[in-house]
Design an enzyme around this catalytic site. Sequence first.
Site, PDB file in Angstrom:
ATOM      1  N   ARG A   1      51.611 -20.079 -45.931  1.00 52.46           N
ATOM      2  CA  ARG A   1      50.173 -19.818 -45.766  1.00 52.46           C
ATOM      3  C   ARG A   1      49.463 -21.131 -46.080  1.00 52.46           C
ATOM      4  O   ARG A   1      49.549 -21.634 -47.186  1.00 52.46           O
ATOM      5  CB  ARG A   1      49.740 -18.694 -46.698  1.00 52.46           C
ATOM      6  CG  ARG A   1      50.327 -17.351 -46.266  1.00 52.46           C
ATOM      7  CD  ARG A   1      49.795 -16.192 -47.090  1.00 52.46           C
ATOM      8  NE  ARG A   1      50.081 -14.913 -46.437  1.00 52.46           N
ATOM      9  CZ  ARG A   1      51.138 -14.157 -46.695  1.00 52.46           C
ATOM     10  NH1 ARG A   1      52.025 -14.551 -47.568  1.00 52.46           N
ATOM     11  NH2 ARG A   1      51.318 -13.014 -46.064  1.00 52.46           N
TER      12      ARG A   1
ATOM     13  N   SER B   1      47.138 -15.286 -38.865  1.00 50.88           N
ATOM     14  CA  SER B   1      47.763 -16.435 -38.188  1.00 50.88           C
ATOM     15  C   SER B   1      47.258 -16.553 -36.755  1.00 50.88           C
ATOM     16  O   SER B   1      46.996 -17.656 -36.266  1.00 50.88           O
ATOM     17  CB  SER B   1      49.285 -16.278 -38.161  1.00 50.88           C
ATOM     18  OG  SER B   1      49.768 -16.007 -39.447  1.00 50.88           O
TER      19      SER B   1
ATOM     20  N   ILE C   1      55.790  -6.704 -40.877  1.00 46.97           N
ATOM     21  CA  ILE C   1      56.470  -5.429 -41.161  1.00 46.97           C
ATOM     22  C   ILE C   1      55.464  -4.281 -41.277  1.00 46.97           C
ATOM     23  O   ILE C   1      55.837  -3.124 -41.226  1.00 46.97           O
ATOM     24  CB  ILE C   1      57.338  -5.491 -42.445  1.00 46.97           C
ATOM     25  CG1 ILE C   1      56.472  -5.722 -43.684  1.00 46.97           C
ATOM     26  CG2 ILE C   1      58.432  -6.532 -42.326  1.00 46.97           C
ATOM     27  CD1 ILE C   1      57.201  -5.451 -44.992  1.00 46.97           C
ATOM     28  N   ASP C   2      54.168  -4.611 -41.421  1.00 43.20           N
ATOM     29  CA  ASP C   2      53.170  -3.567 -41.698  1.00 43.20           C
ATOM     30  C   ASP C   2      52.795  -2.732 -40.475  1.00 43.20           C
ATOM     31  O   ASP C   2      52.255  -1.649 -40.615  1.00 43.20           O
ATOM     32  CB  ASP C   2      51.875  -4.192 -42.254  1.00 43.20           C
ATOM     33  CG  ASP C   2      52.135  -5.058 -43.481  1.00 43.20           C
ATOM     34  OD1 ASP C   2      53.165  -4.818 -44.147  1.00 43.20           O
ATOM     35  OD2 ASP C   2      51.330  -5.955 -43.776  1.00 43.20           O
TER      36      ASP C   2
ATOM     37  N   ARG D   1      65.831  15.285 -60.101  1.00 43.99           N
ATOM     38  CA  ARG D   1      64.729  14.373 -60.426  1.00 43.99           C
ATOM     39  C   ARG D   1      63.654  14.357 -59.350  1.00 43.99           C
ATOM     40  O   ARG D   1      63.888  14.726 -58.212  1.00 43.99           O
ATOM     41  CB  ARG D   1      65.258  12.946 -60.584  1.00 43.99           C
ATOM     42  CG  ARG D   1      65.912  12.713 -61.930  1.00 43.99           C
ATOM     43  CD  ARG D   1      66.204  11.253 -62.168  1.00 43.99           C
ATOM     44  NE  ARG D   1      66.741  11.096 -63.527  1.00 43.99           N
ATOM     45  CZ  ARG D   1      67.757  10.329 -63.858  1.00 43.99           C
ATOM     46  NH1 ARG D   1      68.363   9.623 -62.935  1.00 43.99           N
ATOM     47  NH2 ARG D   1      68.153  10.239 -65.100  1.00 43.99           N
TER      48      ARG D   1
ATOM     49  N   MET E   1      55.618  -1.003 -48.976  1.00 43.81           N
ATOM     50  CA  MET E   1      54.653  -2.044 -48.644  1.00 43.81           C
ATOM     51  C   MET E   1      53.794  -1.629 -47.445  1.00 43.81           C
ATOM     52  O   MET E   1      53.943  -0.544 -46.906  1.00 43.81           O
ATOM     53  CB  MET E   1      55.384  -3.357 -48.340  1.00 43.81           C
ATOM     54  CG  MET E   1      55.950  -4.018 -49.574  1.00 43.81           C
ATOM     55  SD  MET E   1      57.046  -5.383 -49.159  1.00 43.81           S
ATOM     56  CE  MET E   1      55.977  -6.761 -49.437  1.00 43.81           C
TER      57      MET E   1
ATOM     58  N   ARG F   1      77.199  10.933 -13.334  1.00 47.69           N
ATOM     59  CA  ARG F   1      76.419  11.456 -14.461  1.00 47.69           C
ATOM     60  C   ARG F   1      75.383  10.454 -14.979  1.00 47.69           C
ATOM     61  O   ARG F   1      75.306  10.196 -16.183  1.00 47.69           O
ATOM     62  CB  ARG F   1      77.369  11.860 -15.603  1.00 47.69           C
ATOM     63  CG  ARG F   1      78.354  12.938 -15.200  1.00 47.69           C
ATOM     64  CD  ARG F   1      79.554  12.984 -16.114  1.00 47.69           C
ATOM     65  NE  ARG F   1      79.191  13.141 -17.502  1.00 47.69           N
ATOM     66  CZ  ARG F   1      79.133  14.300 -18.147  1.00 47.69           C
ATOM     67  NH1 ARG F   1      79.399  15.413 -17.518  1.00 47.69           N
ATOM     68  NH2 ARG F   1      78.812  14.344 -19.420  1.00 47.69           N
TER      69      ARG F   1
END
Length: 791
Positions: free
Chosen positions: A97, A130, A174-175, A210, A217, A744
């Site tokens: 960045r 970006s 990835i978001d 549990r 994220m 097929r």
Amino acid sequence: MDNKVSASPRGSYRKFLEHLSGAGKAIGVLTSGGDAQGMNAAVRAVVRMGIYVGAKVYFIYEGYQGMVDGGSNIVEANWESVSSILQVGGTIIGSARSKAFRTREGRLKAACNLIHRGITNLCVIGGSGSLTGANIFRMEWSGLLEELAQDGKIDNEAVQKYAYLNVVGMVGSIDNDFCGTDMTIGTDSACHRIIEVIDAIMTTAQSHQRTFVLEVMGRHCGYLALVSALACGADWVFLPESPPEEGWEEQMCVKLSENRAQKKRLNIIIVAEGAIDTLNRPITSEKIKELVVTQLGYDTRVTILGHVQRGGTPSAFDRILASRMGVEAVLALLEATPETPACVVSLSGNHAVRLPLVECVQMTQEVQKAMDERRFKDAVQLRGRSFENNLNTYKRLAIKLPDDKIQKSNCNVAVINVGAPAAGMNAAVRSAVRVGIADGHKMFAVYDGFDGFAKGQIKEIRWGDVGGWTGQGGSILGTKRILPGKYLEEIATQIRTHNINAILIIGGFEAYLGLLELSAAREKHEEFCVPMVMVPATVSNNVPGSDFSIGADTALNTITDTCDRIKQSASGTKRRVFIIETMGGYCGYLANMGGLAAGADAAYIFEEPFDIRDLQSNVEHLTEKMKTTIQRGLVLRNESCSENYTTDFIYQLYSEEGRGVFDCRKNVLGHMQQGGAPSPFDRNFGTKISARAMQWITTKLKESPGKGKRFVSDDSICVLGISKRNVLFQPVAELKNETDFEHRIPKEQWWLKLRPLMKILAKYKTSYDVSDSGQLVPVRHRGGPEEPAAI
């Protein structure tokens, strides 16, 4: 540029890649912002496609910072620079960045560094920040050049020669938070990481009864949280776009305790890292844990997945997506004119499209604005049809209404699996059962295919019976290839006995043939005059009427993983070629797409006939390859691609012809392609398409208020498929003409258009029809009412 076109038989004009030239052009490729799996596949495709068309391609290391610093950060790439990177996560050219690039002085330095290398075409792989930066750079370009000329850093000739900067973006994030794109590079792989963790956690959670709170994220986008909740059947999910209503604390605790009361030994709660309530206050995983512990006293653990989601090997989907986007990006740069706006290459359904970058960024910012202003309904709609459909499907399947609130339809619906097992079948059954119950039907499970149907292996199946089925591979109901033809009397009797009003068939080509037989039997047996719909589920992806089948993505990932290991073995041995046989019957989908995802040198398929000359040419190609630094080869062969050129024959031919240059090994992958846990794509595809099939059945049954209505029309016996972006119910009678029954397979298959792409990336000269490319498509805010919703 010589951009010739040729007339096609239909009278329209077709455009071929060989008529596009990149001679004299220089392309710079950089990755910026957060890394994502699949970026390397995109870099590889840009470099190889650029070199293929005669352009120079430069790596710009460390994102925009490398562009500002120049020097050794901008290096010319060659064909071998991008070898062996398909299977590597992250980005080999580094990402950063950059604060410097945000200043005009920084951009001035960057422009100077590009001009000195003659680079006027930029391919940027990154997120919205970006891509916005790239567009600002493009808008300022002529001003920057004039300033450089005034400072004496470049001459006036350079100002004239390099007057325009072309920019094409690929969204690597990835978001999946970029509007206008169905999937961003890295999203599918991140889903794989999340589901791998959830599958592993489920075993320990069940052992100890549990509750697990998992934080995923995605910053201010809830896509990853939503699709992973859908893929694992989570008890509750928290999303930034759709905050829980007031009093959610009590509702959630009631839901968790109800699930425990039904003998469920674990609870999974998924939280997006940007989760908020309706007043925009953060909802943290720790807060949820405290709530569960204090209110219910459950043993509760928090797992924050963190950067695990960015890591690991890219999935087959991401590799193919990134490879296609990389090739499309180079085409967009070759065709760009000074008037062309900066564009983003993207996927819509299975079509590559180009979208105006500025519009996409503005729309992405609108989502955040809607959330800030607490217009959450708008935020969900702006995320797109797919996001909205995922959310609605999750809500339908996760929350069961009390029995007294469900309006009974008095209809019985049977669900049956037919054909070979395919990963994702169980997710489809779970979805059908729960949607059917929510619609007021009684659901019946038919065990062991049509064979079991004839023998009366039919049992009512309830909401709780299908809990935890989503992540199970194979077919829990049992499946057989037997067709119903010889059991028509017995099956008709069972339909009458159990008073079955509609049938949902989940399966492959046998299910399609079975549906045709049942359709033909309607004249003799009125029991078959009920609505019937088939959902395609087969690793072969050979069902007419649909571009995709449940199970094919999981098989593709199995093939890709195996090829990665085999390539590693070959790299260590040096000078070795592997011949790998894939499944699929006569359908070459797995071999072709597996070859593209694994970086194969060749893939032999039935749909593209080949002869001894082609085999000889491939051997010569590999012989040349062994003279370079890449001393290994990978060749895929579909199991039925040729009667005589068998895997053994090809292995023996390669062994003999390559003697002294390379040695050869063969590997038949076999039934491992049918097994394993379903991929996130197959779980969610199975879930959503099956839910859509049940909605169709409910609509059909509502057309028949009286018990006596017989369904005899063709449109009451259909195959549900995906074509491009649309969900289509196609009568089996109409699909007959589109089917090659002997082999097929469907007569037309969309993925054959991608065939030249694999050859180009493996360094073969080939003809590539790029007529579908090149249209700049406006970004649609919402699909109109006439447009079928995306699955």
